[in-house]
Design an enzyme around this catalytic site. Sequence first.
Site, mmCIF file in Angstrom:
data_model
loop_
_atom_site.group_PDB
_atom_site.id
_atom_site.type_symbol
_atom_site.label_atom_id
_atom_site.label_comp_id
_atom_site.label_asym_id
_atom_site.label_seq_id
_atom_site.Cartn_x
_atom_site.Cartn_y
_atom_site.Cartn_z
ATOM 1 N N LYS A 172 37.454 42.867 -19.140
ATOM 2 C CA LYS A 172 36.897 43.895 -18.256
ATOM 3 C C LYS A 172 37.872 45.058 -18.145
ATOM 4 O O LYS A 172 38.882 44.958 -17.466
ATOM 5 C CB LYS A 172 36.602 43.299 -16.881
ATOM 6 C CG LYS A 172 35.575 42.186 -16.965
ATOM 7 C CD LYS A 172 35.095 41.728 -15.602
ATOM 8 C CE LYS A 172 34.115 40.581 -15.743
ATOM 9 N NZ LYS A 172 34.715 39.249 -15.664
ATOM 10 N N TRP A 223 32.627 46.213 -19.970
ATOM 11 C CA TRP A 223 32.935 44.977 -20.672
ATOM 12 C C TRP A 223 33.239 45.237 -22.137
ATOM 13 O O TRP A 223 32.499 45.938 -22.824
ATOM 14 C CB TRP A 223 31.755 44.008 -20.601
ATOM 15 C CG TRP A 223 31.589 43.411 -19.239
ATOM 16 C CD1 TRP A 223 32.305 43.723 -18.126
ATOM 17 C CD2 TRP A 223 30.645 42.414 -18.862
ATOM 18 N NE1 TRP A 223 31.867 42.970 -17.064
ATOM 19 C CE2 TRP A 223 30.842 42.165 -17.491
ATOM 20 C CE3 TRP A 223 29.657 41.698 -19.541
ATOM 21 C CZ2 TRP A 223 30.085 41.223 -16.782
ATOM 22 C CZ3 TRP A 223 28.909 40.779 -18.836
ATOM 23 C CH2 TRP A 223 29.130 40.548 -17.466
ATOM 24 N N GLU A 282 24.289 21.304 -24.426
ATOM 25 C CA GLU A 282 23.185 21.274 -23.456
ATOM 26 C C GLU A 282 21.839 21.665 -24.079
ATOM 27 O O GLU A 282 20.795 21.528 -23.448
ATOM 28 C CB GLU A 282 23.480 22.247 -22.312
ATOM 29 C CG GLU A 282 24.596 21.810 -21.364
ATOM 30 C CD GLU A 282 25.987 22.271 -21.812
ATOM 31 O OE1 GLU A 282 26.190 22.499 -23.016
ATOM 32 O OE2 GLU A 282 26.860 22.404 -20.940
ATOM 33 N N THR A 290 30.230 17.732 -23.219
ATOM 34 C CA THR A 290 30.624 19.064 -23.672
ATOM 35 C C THR A 290 32.123 19.023 -23.957
ATOM 36 O O THR A 290 32.842 18.231 -23.358
ATOM 37 C CB THR A 290 30.355 20.142 -22.606
ATOM 38 O OG1 THR A 290 31.138 19.812 -21.451
ATOM 39 C CG2 THR A 290 28.900 20.196 -22.225
HETATM 40 P P1 ADP Z 1 31.796 23.737 -25.152
HETATM 41 O O1 ADP Z 1 30.913 24.551 -24.261
HETATM 42 O O2 ADP Z 1 32.501 22.678 -24.417
HETATM 43 O O3 ADP Z 1 32.660 24.535 -26.084
HETATM 44 P P2 ADP Z 1 29.664 23.425 -27.042
HETATM 45 O O4 ADP Z 1 29.998 22.908 -28.391
HETATM 46 O O5 ADP Z 1 28.440 22.953 -26.409
HETATM 47 O O6 ADP Z 1 30.853 22.966 -26.142
HETATM 48 O O7 ADP Z 1 29.755 24.999 -27.107
HETATM 49 C C1 ADP Z 1 28.700 25.872 -26.801
HETATM 50 C C2 ADP Z 1 29.185 27.289 -26.778
HETATM 51 O O8 ADP Z 1 29.697 27.689 -28.046
HETATM 52 C C3 ADP Z 1 28.119 28.291 -26.471
HETATM 53 O O9 ADP Z 1 27.857 28.363 -25.102
HETATM 54 C C4 ADP Z 1 28.728 29.585 -27.032
HETATM 55 O O10 ADP Z 1 29.642 30.159 -26.131
HETATM 56 C C5 ADP Z 1 29.495 29.093 -28.217
HETATM 57 N N1 ADP Z 1 28.717 29.326 -29.438
HETATM 58 C C6 ADP Z 1 27.987 28.442 -30.125
HETATM 59 N N2 ADP Z 1 27.436 29.006 -31.221
HETATM 60 C C7 ADP Z 1 27.815 30.296 -31.229
HETATM 61 C C8 ADP Z 1 27.579 31.427 -32.096
HETATM 62 N N3 ADP Z 1 26.854 31.334 -33.208
HETATM 63 N N4 ADP Z 1 28.128 32.610 -31.751
HETATM 64 C C9 ADP Z 1 28.883 32.740 -30.648
HETATM 65 N N5 ADP Z 1 29.150 31.721 -29.809
HETATM 66 C C10 ADP Z 1 28.632 30.518 -30.083
#
Ligand code: ADP
Length: 533
Positions: free
Chosen positions: A428, A433, A320, A177
Amino acid sequence: MTMQGRPLLITDLIDHAAREHFGREIVTRWTDGRVSRSNWGEVGHDARRFAAALTRLGMGKGDRIGTLAMNHGHHLVSWYGTAGMGGILHTINPRLFDDQLVYIINHAEDRLIFVDETFIPIVERLRDQLPSVEHFILFDAPARDGYLSYQDLMDAEDGSFIWAELDERDPMGLCYTSGTTGNPKGVIYEHRSNVIHAITEIQPDVFDLANRSVVLPIVPMFHANSWGVPYAAATVGAKLVFSTVNDAAVLCDLMHQEGVTHSAAVPTVWLAMFAHMDATGMDYGKLKRVLIGGSAAPRSMIERFMRAGVDVGHAWGMTETSPVGTTGKRPWNWDEMSFDEQVDVVSRQGCPPFGVMLRIVDDEDQVLPRDGVTSGRLQCRGPWIIQRYFRADEDATDEDGWFDTGDVAVIHPDGVMQITDRAKDVIKSGGEWISSIELENAAVGAPGVQEAAAVGVFHPKWDERPILLVVPKAGVTVDPTQVQDYLRDKIAKWWMPDEVLIVDSLPHTATGKILKRQIRDDYKDYQLKSISA
Ligand code: ADP
């Protein structure tokens, strides 16, 4: 037993592509401007040569093979070849900080690392701290002191390699990640999970890929496996177009030259593409569908694509989740909707394809209603969702298999999921929120605004109040009060940022997302003018 239990293997996938889609092209535009052409048949053959080369170097089942590379045809060969000898391909993000790179390569214990010439400086800086790595191998340049070469290794093999004996639950990929929210964690993909994910991704409501599709995955192969596109393309034999550079001018030219119909990238890349198109008057060519994800796509971006007749799949997912979790499908009553209603639907993150189950829960893990109002922690489960991080002692799921994504979402009565925030990013205010994502997306629609980030800062009465950092478009001056005026009828009154600050740039993660953690740190002692006054 009445049906064949043939396992779902990546080796069967590449054999299928090589056999059934033999001549369908794989194109690479290299950094020096050269364009090379291969096809699924050659990739299948080369993958066997690659697997043989790894075996000759002493690699065996379960070994981790790293890549520090951009998107190109040799990288693609390494994916399928490594899986075919039973190895685990670890795509390393070269944009990570040095200490993160050292951490993940040592954590993965990569035995080999395939490197693009452009990343030699990274290797030279770090090689003394990477004891597990036996060889560095250049993907795109001749051997030199301290480096073997991909081409030499391939030239020594004839392609008669017999794939390793594999189980569909064998590991074959590893991706960390990006560390937006802490230390990078390793996610191991299996043959079965990646095959099912690939078959899912081609569906009309996901990426809508077919044999005639020409796909330019701009999202790097080290970012959640280029969102699985190089696997999905193999199932239908779509043409793949790779570029080793992510420059908007190069990508726009390539889109036109190769007749690209499908592309996938994070929002920041599309912003750069739009700027280039505005400056040059270039159009979208044959582009028919884009997948946008990684962070929330602003409404203004979705609207621009849709007005140009380009379908948008707004996708949500994470490393994940392999990574497709949801995409914005067109519902059955699409044709009866107004344009604005259609944009509304696509602006949300969409629905899970069959395989992914979603729910939202409160702090006591009680399942919340799908009423489009109540927000809660988003959880998911399914055959391509993580069970356990690499080398962890415990599962990442609860006893029923639910994985907590760290995102906060609402689910609408029609099943459409909408991310309101990352749990750590919500603002918050007075116990309620405020969605930083919604604030940012609204702000990006304001005239002259290139990028925006909302964070909460301390307020004695409300605990936190939002401030909005705004990066203006090149050569444009943006007035903070104009941004607030623009927002007035787009957000709830009490969501209005107390202050809009104009900044030159925002910090980004290695995968192009706004680095909220750093902004929060930078502004943690920020004094709101209304308080200090
Ligand atoms: P990291 O968690 O390290 O940034 P990832 O590339 O796996 O790596 O990121 C996943 C996260 O990206 C998601 O949990 C979410 O918060 C955000 N995310 C992915 N796609 C979207 C989307 N279309 N809209 C909003 N948030 C998104």
